[in-house]
Design a protein around this motif. Sequence first.
Motif, mmCIF file in Angstrom:
data_model
loop_
_atom_site.group_PDB
_atom_site.id
_atom_site.type_symbol
_atom_site.label_atom_id
_atom_site.label_comp_id
_atom_site.label_asym_id
_atom_site.label_seq_id
_atom_site.Cartn_x
_atom_site.Cartn_y
_atom_site.Cartn_z
ATOM 1 N N LYS A 78 10.116 -27.962 -28.253
ATOM 2 C CA LYS A 78 9.937 -28.584 -27.034
ATOM 3 C C LYS A 78 8.340 -29.312 -27.027
ATOM 4 O O LYS A 78 8.412 -30.395 -26.400
ATOM 5 C CB LYS A 78 10.134 -27.886 -25.730
ATOM 6 C CG LYS A 78 9.778 -28.511 -24.455
ATOM 7 C CD LYS A 78 11.101 -29.484 -24.247
ATOM 8 C CE LYS A 78 11.276 -30.072 -22.834
ATOM 9 N NZ LYS A 78 12.279 -30.982 -22.561
ATOM 10 N N GLU A 79 7.466 -28.682 -27.478
ATOM 11 C CA GLU A 79 6.245 -29.206 -27.700
ATOM 12 C C GLU A 79 5.986 -30.615 -28.735
ATOM 13 O O GLU A 79 5.362 -31.374 -28.452
ATOM 14 C CB GLU A 79 5.218 -28.361 -28.150
ATOM 15 C CG GLU A 79 5.034 -27.148 -27.211
ATOM 16 C CD GLU A 79 4.207 -25.897 -27.862
ATOM 17 O OE1 GLU A 79 3.727 -26.100 -29.060
ATOM 18 O OE2 GLU A 79 3.767 -25.100 -27.148
ATOM 19 N N PRO A 104 8.901 -33.588 -26.216
ATOM 20 C CA PRO A 104 8.664 -33.176 -24.881
ATOM 21 C C PRO A 104 9.801 -34.093 -24.042
ATOM 22 O O PRO A 104 10.298 -33.384 -22.981
ATOM 23 C CB PRO A 104 7.502 -33.560 -24.597
ATOM 24 C CG PRO A 104 7.084 -34.598 -25.374
ATOM 25 C CD PRO A 104 7.549 -34.208 -26.718
ATOM 26 N N GLU A 105 10.560 -35.055 -24.619
ATOM 27 C CA GLU A 105 11.228 -35.847 -23.758
ATOM 28 C C GLU A 105 12.682 -35.265 -23.813
ATOM 29 O O GLU A 105 13.618 -35.629 -23.074
ATOM 30 C CB GLU A 105 11.251 -37.374 -24.269
ATOM 31 C CG GLU A 105 11.763 -37.678 -25.477
ATOM 32 C CD GLU A 105 10.910 -37.325 -26.628
ATOM 33 O OE1 GLU A 105 11.359 -37.565 -27.751
ATOM 34 O OE2 GLU A 105 9.686 -37.023 -26.275
#
Length: 176
Positions: free
Chosen positions: A110-111, A114-115
């Motif tokens: 996710k880092e 992030p979208e």
Amino acid sequence: MRFRRRRSRDTDVELNITAFLNLMVVLIPFLLINAVFAQVSILQLNLPAVNESSPPSEDDEKDKLVLEVLIYGNRYEVVDRNTSAVLKIVDNKGEDHDSAALHDYLVTLKEKFPEETAITLLCEDDTPYEVMIHTMDAVRLYNTEINGQTIKKELFPSISIGSAPQDQTGSNGGDA
């Protein structure tokens, strides 16, 4: 013979509802107060998306991550559907699936992306219900600390569910 006329003892009976009303006075507020605590949590799930008729451009395809988590009897596999690359294999911890390790890996993904909000969970036909629920919990939210306060943030909230392809490794996850 003498016929005696019996006196009919017809008396008016009065209905005493005081005890019933006392019960209702206590019961209704009790039920109303407890109704707040009995909430049902509903999670919106989708079927896996079908490839659209017009293919996106190659630049969009390169940068786009389409995450799939395959749930097998002995492991999780995190796969990118676009490249068919296995990003991570999370083996079981003892007899149970290691949803904490899966969660940690998805937080690092996710880092990087992030979208991205969508993920597909693909399960074998005999996957236990508890494993599916723990996996859904692991992929939905994560805790982050902002200004000393722990806040829940969305990890991959758009969850789709489908059937996993046949396990190619030939292992059956310890089930005989």
